[in-house]
Design a protein around this motif. Structure first.
Motif, mmCIF file in Angstrom:
data_model
loop_
_atom_site.group_PDB
_atom_site.id
_atom_site.type_symbol
_atom_site.label_atom_id
_atom_site.label_comp_id
_atom_site.label_asym_id
_atom_site.label_seq_id
_atom_site.Cartn_x
_atom_site.Cartn_y
_atom_site.Cartn_z
ATOM 1 N N GLY A 138 0.790 -1.224 0.000
ATOM 2 C CA GLY A 138 0.000 0.000 0.000
ATOM 3 C C GLY A 138 0.819 1.269 0.000
ATOM 4 N N ALA A 139 0.158 2.367 -0.370
ATOM 5 C CA ALA A 139 0.690 3.733 -0.411
ATOM 6 C C ALA A 139 1.683 3.985 -1.535
ATOM 7 C CB ALA A 139 1.297 4.151 0.928
ATOM 8 N N ALA A 140 1.816 3.027 -2.473
ATOM 9 C CA ALA A 140 2.575 3.323 -3.685
ATOM 10 C C ALA A 140 1.900 4.463 -4.443
ATOM 11 C CB ALA A 140 2.680 2.084 -4.570
ATOM 12 N N THR A 141 0.582 4.514 -4.329
ATOM 13 C CA THR A 141 -0.199 5.624 -4.896
ATOM 14 C C THR A 141 0.380 6.969 -4.474
ATOM 15 O OG1 THR A 141 -2.295 4.422 -5.047
ATOM 16 C CG2 THR A 141 -2.440 6.800 -4.737
ATOM 17 N N HIS A 142 0.724 7.079 -3.219
ATOM 18 C CA HIS A 142 1.164 8.357 -2.655
ATOM 19 C C HIS A 142 2.653 8.591 -2.865
ATOM 20 C CE1 HIS A 142 -2.305 6.638 -0.529
ATOM 21 N NE2 HIS A 142 -2.808 7.830 -0.764
ATOM 22 N N LEU A 143 3.451 7.520 -2.816
ATOM 23 C CA LEU A 143 4.877 7.669 -3.099
ATOM 24 C C LEU A 143 5.080 8.119 -4.541
ATOM 25 C CD1 LEU A 143 7.765 7.383 -2.045
ATOM 26 C CD2 LEU A 143 7.710 4.971 -2.737
ATOM 27 N N ALA A 144 4.196 7.666 -5.446
ATOM 28 C CA ALA A 144 4.289 8.055 -6.851
ATOM 29 C C ALA A 144 4.020 9.538 -7.052
ATOM 30 C CB ALA A 144 3.320 7.228 -7.686
ATOM 31 N N ARG A 145 3.439 10.190 -6.049
ATOM 32 C CA ARG A 145 3.215 11.632 -6.122
ATOM 33 C C ARG A 145 4.450 12.408 -5.655
ATOM 34 N NH1 ARG A 145 -2.201 13.002 -6.385
ATOM 35 N NH2 ARG A 145 -2.007 14.830 -5.031
ATOM 36 N N LEU A 146 5.412 11.692 -5.072
ATOM 37 C CA LEU A 146 6.597 12.333 -4.512
ATOM 38 C C LEU A 146 7.853 12.138 -5.348
ATOM 39 C CD1 LEU A 146 6.110 11.355 -0.752
ATOM 40 C CD2 LEU A 146 5.473 13.503 -1.872
#
Length: 259
Positions: A138-146
């Motif tokens: 999980g949270a690859a979605t958010h790391l991809a924004r960084l």
């Protein structure tokens, strides 16, 4: 201990997380954070929210001990739903959210920072998703924004961290400052945002979210399905039971269980 809200200046709201020793949040903590951010955004007096944390690091994910004490899946379901709500609250906050990230920002911390509108970080801050070492996904979605796509994948597969300076070079961190200047630097950016017209800044937030190329709620929910699969198959417990050594972030592995 918990989540607190204050109004340090006109137009600004400070939401502070404090769950010692490493800000690994229990299920209740994620919901408290979601409620605080949503309430701050709804308040017509606010034009910017600063999300900060007390203690050694910004966020170390979910509280793995809470999950290990649960003989069933209630804590897992609660953590997943709580993270989902907290991440969504930051993204959908009616006004811009500035994340003040100091120390480690891991797992759930990436979900929060990745959904923020801007990030100010201390020079000792590190960002990462040690999910594969913790029996989670999980949270690859958010790391991809960084970070760029291929770097996101390498960081995810290796469980390595990136420094605040590296993220600043990629353009995802607004400013890097010494740890003792972090709160002031985040407030400085928030103050500049809060000078804008209140109605217009809310319209701007809604407009920017509306043109986002990725639906962060849907993509994160998709990821969570694989976390459930890993847990139901037993592989998550097998991996979780093997870790115990401190990681390079300084957050003790016994407390950290990013989701």
């Amino acid at each position: 201990m918990g989540v607190s809200t204050s109004s340090p200046e006109k137009g600004m709201c400070l939401v502070t997380v404090d769950f010692p020793p490493v800000n690994a949040l229990p299920v209740k903590g994620w919901y408290e954070l979601a409620d605080a951010v949503r309430a701050a955004g709804r308040d017509p007096e606010n034009r910017c929210v600063v999300l900060a944390a007390e203690g050694r690091g910004f966020n170390a994910g979910v509280d793995i001990k809470e999950m290990q004490r649960d003989p069933g899946h209630s804590a897992l379901i609660g953590a997943n739903r709580g993270c989902y709500e907290a991440f969504a609250a930051v993204y959908e906050c009616e006004v811009p959210v500035v994340a003040a990230v100091g120390g480690f920002c891991l797992g759930g911390g990436i979900g929060l920072a990745g959904n923020a509108d801007a990030i100010v970080a201390s020079d000792d801050a590190v960002f990462g998703l040690p999910e594969l070492d913790r029996g989670a996904l999980g949270a690859a979605t958010h790391l991809a924004r960084l970070v760029p796509q291929h770097l996101m994948r390498a960081l995810y597969y290796t469980s390595r961290t990136a420094t605040a300076q590296e993220l600043h070079a990629h353009g995802s961190v607004w400013k890097v400052v010494p740890r003792d200047e972090l709160r002031c630097a985040a407030m400085e950016l928030a103050r500049e945002i809060a000078r804008k017209d209140g109605t217009l800044i809310r319209l701007a937030k809604a407009a920017i979210n509306g043109i986002d190329p990725v639906d962060v709620r849907r993509s994160y929910r998709f990821e969570q399905g694989f976390t459930f699969e890993a847990n139901l198959s037993g592989v998550a417990d097998r991996v979780r039971d093997t870790f115990g050594a401190p990681d390079t972030s300084g957050a003790p592995a016994t407390e950290e269980a990013p989701q």
